[in-house]
Design a protein around this motif. Sequence first.
Motif, PDB file in Angstrom:
ATOM      1  N   GLY A 269      -2.520  -5.884  -0.636  1.00 44.55           N
ATOM      2  CA  GLY A 269      -2.981  -4.654  -0.133  1.00 44.55           C
ATOM      3  C   GLY A 269      -3.842  -4.990   0.941  1.00 44.55           C
ATOM      4  N   ARG A 270      -3.893  -3.737   1.936  1.00 41.39           N
ATOM      5  CA  ARG A 270      -5.070  -3.665   3.217  1.00 41.39           C
ATOM      6  C   ARG A 270      -5.858  -2.591   3.321  1.00 41.39           C
ATOM      7  NH1 ARG A 270       0.064  -4.295   7.453  1.00 41.39           N
ATOM      8  NH2 ARG A 270       0.790  -6.198   6.989  1.00 41.39           N
ATOM      9  N   LEU A 271      -5.238  -1.373   2.846  1.00 42.47           N
ATOM     10  CA  LEU A 271      -6.345  -0.165   2.792  1.00 42.47           C
ATOM     11  C   LEU A 271      -6.908  -0.054   1.455  1.00 42.47           C
ATOM     12  CD1 LEU A 271      -3.948   2.439   4.331  1.00 42.47           C
ATOM     13  CD2 LEU A 271      -5.524   0.907   5.486  1.00 42.47           C
ATOM     14  N   SER A 272      -7.972   0.820   1.240  1.00 37.16           N
ATOM     15  CA  SER A 272      -8.602   0.967   0.038  1.00 37.16           C
ATOM     16  C   SER A 272      -7.752   1.787  -0.831  1.00 37.16           C
ATOM     17  CB  SER A 272     -10.053   1.731  -0.021  1.00 37.16           C
ATOM     18  OG  SER A 272      -9.745   3.141   0.789  1.00 37.16           O
ATOM     19  N   MET A 273      -7.847   1.668  -2.123  1.00 41.67           N
ATOM     20  CA  MET A 273      -7.027   2.759  -3.136  1.00 41.67           C
ATOM     21  C   MET A 273      -7.523   4.364  -3.073  1.00 41.67           C
ATOM     22  SD  MET A 273      -4.862   0.968  -4.684  1.00 41.67           S
ATOM     23  CE  MET A 273      -4.585   1.833  -6.327  1.00 41.67           C
ATOM     24  N   GLU A 274      -8.750   4.283  -2.496  1.00 41.69           N
ATOM     25  CA  GLU A 274      -9.196   5.645  -2.214  1.00 41.69           C
ATOM     26  C   GLU A 274      -8.200   6.279  -1.204  1.00 41.69           C
ATOM     27  OE1 GLU A 274     -11.360   3.338  -2.625  1.00 41.69           O
ATOM     28  OE2 GLU A 274     -12.823   3.748  -3.721  1.00 41.69           O
ATOM     29  N   ASP A 275      -8.014   5.678  -0.116  1.00 44.36           N
ATOM     30  CA  ASP A 275      -7.061   5.876   1.004  1.00 44.36           C
ATOM     31  C   ASP A 275      -5.603   6.042   0.510  1.00 44.36           C
ATOM     32  OD1 ASP A 275      -9.155   6.291   2.608  1.00 44.36           O
ATOM     33  OD2 ASP A 275      -8.757   4.215   3.613  1.00 44.36           O
ATOM     34  N   ILE A 276      -5.157   5.315  -0.276  1.00 44.61           N
ATOM     35  CA  ILE A 276      -3.734   5.206  -0.769  1.00 44.61           C
ATOM     36  C   ILE A 276      -3.369   6.272  -1.757  1.00 44.61           C
ATOM     37  CG2 ILE A 276      -2.305   3.753  -2.196  1.00 44.61           C
ATOM     38  CD1 ILE A 276      -3.528   1.156  -1.428  1.00 44.61           C
ATOM     39  N   LEU A 277      -4.459   6.710  -2.704  1.00 45.56           N
ATOM     40  CA  LEU A 277      -4.274   7.638  -3.622  1.00 45.56           C
ATOM     41  C   LEU A 277      -4.736   9.050  -3.175  1.00 45.56           C
ATOM     42  CD1 LEU A 277      -5.275   5.996  -6.943  1.00 45.56           C
ATOM     43  CD2 LEU A 277      -3.101   6.254  -5.996  1.00 45.56           C
ATOM     44  N   ALA A 278      -5.288   8.929  -1.956  1.00 50.50           N
ATOM     45  CA  ALA A 278      -5.711  10.349  -1.160  1.00 50.50           C
ATOM     46  C   ALA A 278      -4.523  11.584  -1.203  1.00 50.50           C
ATOM     47  CB  ALA A 278      -6.413  10.342  -0.095  1.00 50.50           C
ATOM     48  N   PRO A 279      -3.334  11.157  -0.409  1.00 52.64           N
ATOM     49  CA  PRO A 279      -2.429  11.997  -0.355  1.00 52.64           C
ATOM     50  C   PRO A 279      -1.772  12.619  -1.882  1.00 52.64           C
ATOM     51  CG  PRO A 279      -1.908  10.180   0.877  1.00 52.64           C
ATOM     52  CD  PRO A 279      -3.001   9.714   0.029  1.00 52.64           C
TER      53      PRO A 279
ATOM     54  N   GLY B 201       1.833   0.160 -18.362  1.00 54.50           N
ATOM     55  CA  GLY B 201       1.373  -0.830 -17.456  1.00 54.50           C
ATOM     56  C   GLY B 201       1.709  -0.815 -16.094  1.00 54.50           C
ATOM     57  N   ALA B 202       1.709   0.584 -15.558  1.00 53.78           N
ATOM     58  CA  ALA B 202       2.028   0.986 -14.142  1.00 53.78           C
ATOM     59  C   ALA B 202       0.707   0.579 -13.425  1.00 53.78           C
ATOM     60  CB  ALA B 202       2.620   2.284 -14.166  1.00 53.78           C
ATOM     61  N   VAL B 203      -0.303   1.271 -14.024  1.00 55.95           N
ATOM     62  CA  VAL B 203      -1.675   1.076 -13.268  1.00 55.95           C
ATOM     63  C   VAL B 203      -1.962  -0.243 -13.028  1.00 55.95           C
ATOM     64  CG1 VAL B 203      -4.071   1.861 -13.218  1.00 55.95           C
ATOM     65  CG2 VAL B 203      -2.310   3.598 -13.697  1.00 55.95           C
ATOM     66  N   ASP B 204      -2.011  -0.901 -14.038  1.00 55.83           N
ATOM     67  CA  ASP B 204      -2.463  -2.433 -13.683  1.00 55.83           C
ATOM     68  C   ASP B 204      -1.546  -2.907 -12.534  1.00 55.83           C
ATOM     69  OD1 ASP B 204      -4.045  -4.694 -14.681  1.00 55.83           O
ATOM     70  OD2 ASP B 204      -1.925  -5.472 -14.995  1.00 55.83           O
ATOM     71  N   GLY B 205      -0.127  -2.579 -12.750  1.00 58.15           N
ATOM     72  CA  GLY B 205       0.748  -3.094 -11.667  1.00 58.15           C
ATOM     73  C   GLY B 205       0.425  -2.758 -10.338  1.00 58.15           C
ATOM     74  N   TRP B 206      -0.248  -1.603 -10.149  1.00 56.47           N
ATOM     75  CA  TRP B 206      -0.551  -1.273  -8.648  1.00 56.47           C
ATOM     76  C   TRP B 206      -1.498  -2.128  -8.256  1.00 56.47           C
ATOM     77  CZ3 TRP B 206      -1.640   4.819  -9.530  1.00 56.47           C
ATOM     78  CH2 TRP B 206      -0.488   5.629  -9.657  1.00 56.47           C
ATOM     79  N   PHE B 207      -2.590  -2.507  -9.192  1.00 56.81           N
ATOM     80  CA  PHE B 207      -3.691  -3.091  -8.604  1.00 56.81           C
ATOM     81  C   PHE B 207      -3.445  -4.811  -8.606  1.00 56.81           C
ATOM     82  CE2 PHE B 207      -5.971   0.758  -9.907  1.00 56.81           C
ATOM     83  CZ  PHE B 207      -6.916   0.805  -8.854  1.00 56.81           C
ATOM     84  N   GLU B 208      -2.555  -5.187  -9.478  1.00 53.35           N
ATOM     85  CA  GLU B 208      -2.000  -6.514  -9.177  1.00 53.35           C
ATOM     86  C   GLU B 208      -1.315  -6.796  -7.793  1.00 53.35           C
ATOM     87  OE1 GLU B 208      -2.101  -9.568 -10.925  1.00 53.35           O
ATOM     88  OE2 GLU B 208      -3.605  -8.617 -12.385  1.00 53.35           O
TER      89      GLU B 208
ATOM     90  N   ASP C 246       0.766  -1.055   0.044  1.00 54.32           N
ATOM     91  CA  ASP C 246      -0.127  -0.048   0.081  1.00 54.32           C
ATOM     92  C   ASP C 246       0.952   1.294   0.197  1.00 54.32           C
ATOM     93  OD1 ASP C 246      -2.355  -1.452   0.198  1.00 54.32           O
ATOM     94  OD2 ASP C 246      -2.441  -1.356   2.427  1.00 54.32           O
ATOM     95  N   ALA C 247       1.987   1.268   0.948  1.00 50.77           N
ATOM     96  CA  ALA C 247       2.889   2.455   1.004  1.00 50.77           C
ATOM     97  C   ALA C 247       3.498   2.299  -0.169  1.00 50.77           C
ATOM     98  CB  ALA C 247       3.673   2.166   2.155  1.00 50.77           C
ATOM     99  N   ALA C 248       4.040   1.664  -1.004  1.00 48.46           N
ATOM    100  CA  ALA C 248       4.660   1.641  -2.053  1.00 48.46           C
ATOM    101  C   ALA C 248       3.881   2.301  -3.244  1.00 48.46           C
ATOM    102  CB  ALA C 248       5.331   0.266  -2.651  1.00 48.46           C
ATOM    103  N   ILE C 249       2.754   1.996  -3.322  1.00 47.15           N
ATOM    104  CA  ILE C 249       1.648   2.396  -4.265  1.00 47.15           C
ATOM    105  C   ILE C 249       1.477   3.981  -4.218  1.00 47.15           C
ATOM    106  CG2 ILE C 249      -0.546   2.347  -5.152  1.00 47.15           C
ATOM    107  CD1 ILE C 249      -0.617  -0.636  -4.532  1.00 47.15           C
TER     108      ILE C 249
END
Length: 599
Positions: free
Chosen positions: A171-181, A158-165, A83-86
Amino acid sequence: MGKPILACAAAAAAALIFAPAAIAPAQTEEVAATASIGAGGRPVGAAWSRSPVYAQNGMAATAHPLASQIAIDILQAGGSAVDAAIAANATLGLMEPTGNGIGGDLFAIVWDPETERLYGLNASGRSPMGQSYDDLRTALGDATSIPPLGHLPVSVPGAVDGWFELHGRFGRLSMEDILAPSIAYAENGHPVAPVIAHYFQRNLAAFEQRLEMIGEFDNARATYFADGAPEVGEIFRNPDLGATYRAIAAGGREAFYEGEIARTIDAYMRRIGGALRYEDMAAHESEWVDVACVEYRDGYELCELPPNSQGFAALQMVNILRNVDLRQWPRGSAEVLHYITEAKRLAFEDVARFYADPAFSDIPIEGLLSQEYGQRRFAEIDPARANPAFQPGDPRIEGEGDTTYLTVADSSGMMVSLIQSNYRGMGSGLVPDGLGFMFQDRGELFSLDPDHPNVYAPGKRPFQTIIPAFVMHNDQPYMSFGLMGGSMQPQGHVQVLINMVDYGMNVQEAGDAARINHGGGRAPTDDLEGTGADLLGTLNVEAGIPEETVEQLRAMGHNVEVVTNGIMFGGYQAIVRDPETGVYAGATEMRKDGQAVGY
């Protein structure tokens, strides 16, 4: 070992970005004003380095301090290292667009403490399915290679698909929380860091010189250069990218590859005459791959990803260098640098001949990574002279850009090694309408030789330079690390490993120590014969290499250039884990703006 060299003999054109650009006058004056004073002292460690960062619960090392802090914030909110890396990667796509972004590709290695194994992810995109080899050759006209700018080198991001893979598995947190900052920073702005500002200037100068090659540059100018290149400390905003991140956070990977973003990309490419289509985006998928490890010595194994990346070049270098004990010479000696250089040259001859998309080519991987083959290649090194022209080897077994690198570790012991890039410079120069990111120019790395394994074909992944790395020690996870910068990456991986294993440097010193970067030889973009290649190449060395070493290397037949600005020597980040205490030690690259942060 002699005095460090203070003069620079290399031209700026040797840098990793495709166009020369001089250092800004203010920076030149500053350098001149401080040239008469050196570094201060340190009570412990090398005088030219600084302390690693130690922490017990989590660690992040990235090329931007704010990205590192965001990664720590995500960990403290209960997120995993993935999560933190994404989150850090998304932030760097905004704050360091000179090296990465969601218009590019991604590779990652993850140590999962739950299953006690390494996982490898190849999230690189493919060439447009509707553009044949003959179509490409027709579009190129008389050109003998694929250009670095415009629509011809663009492949699927390819990066975005890599995030979701990665997120789907770890992952633990939602992508909304991960991308919020990163969304908040995109909308509200952030101050531009010094090295990134320098690369903004270089990229703009390069783009301006090649506007005809790019074709459509209005979008890129509006997104990144509305008032010229952003300056140090200037507040930079990219609301278009913030909106794109919001769409991804809400709609997942489908929003990018099958939704409105993909349709916008299709429409943009049709408008400018490009070949990338909605169908290419919708068909894209990443691939989980096996991580390969090769022991160097004393139980330390270097681990890399397979082709279409160049990761195995580092493993081939390790297999060659394990046949000589470098510890018999000082680290800055000509003997050590000679062996490292010749090992690189041998490995890269094989890279040029064999490395390609394995879905299209039969690559002799087992032979390339065998100890026996490493011994045979080592035997080709003359300990006293540089070989003027190495050739590719026969690894068959008888009978048979610019880039950003980041690493994050969490309290569970999960460690993530992630690299992401648009390739050369900021990428192709093309920004799709209203999306706030630039397409990569990775397709430049195809060969046009019909008989080459890396020849262009529709739906094929080009040869990739970006490679994350990992080190195991006695079958336990030891270090997650990487080093940005084209062909410097495998060379840098091996040099860092040597610094730590053979010479006892700590994780920060191993990255701060002066490096070498050999350029030249055959390349995967050449024809099979390497027609016109400079087979001896140039050995670029940093100013910390002693003068007598440089002269001795020249006497041995190497073409040596001394470079003082750090540009062509990559960008290093690393995290080491103590297997007994679980304490992390983090390090970042002095040649970049980054910072290691722990808690």
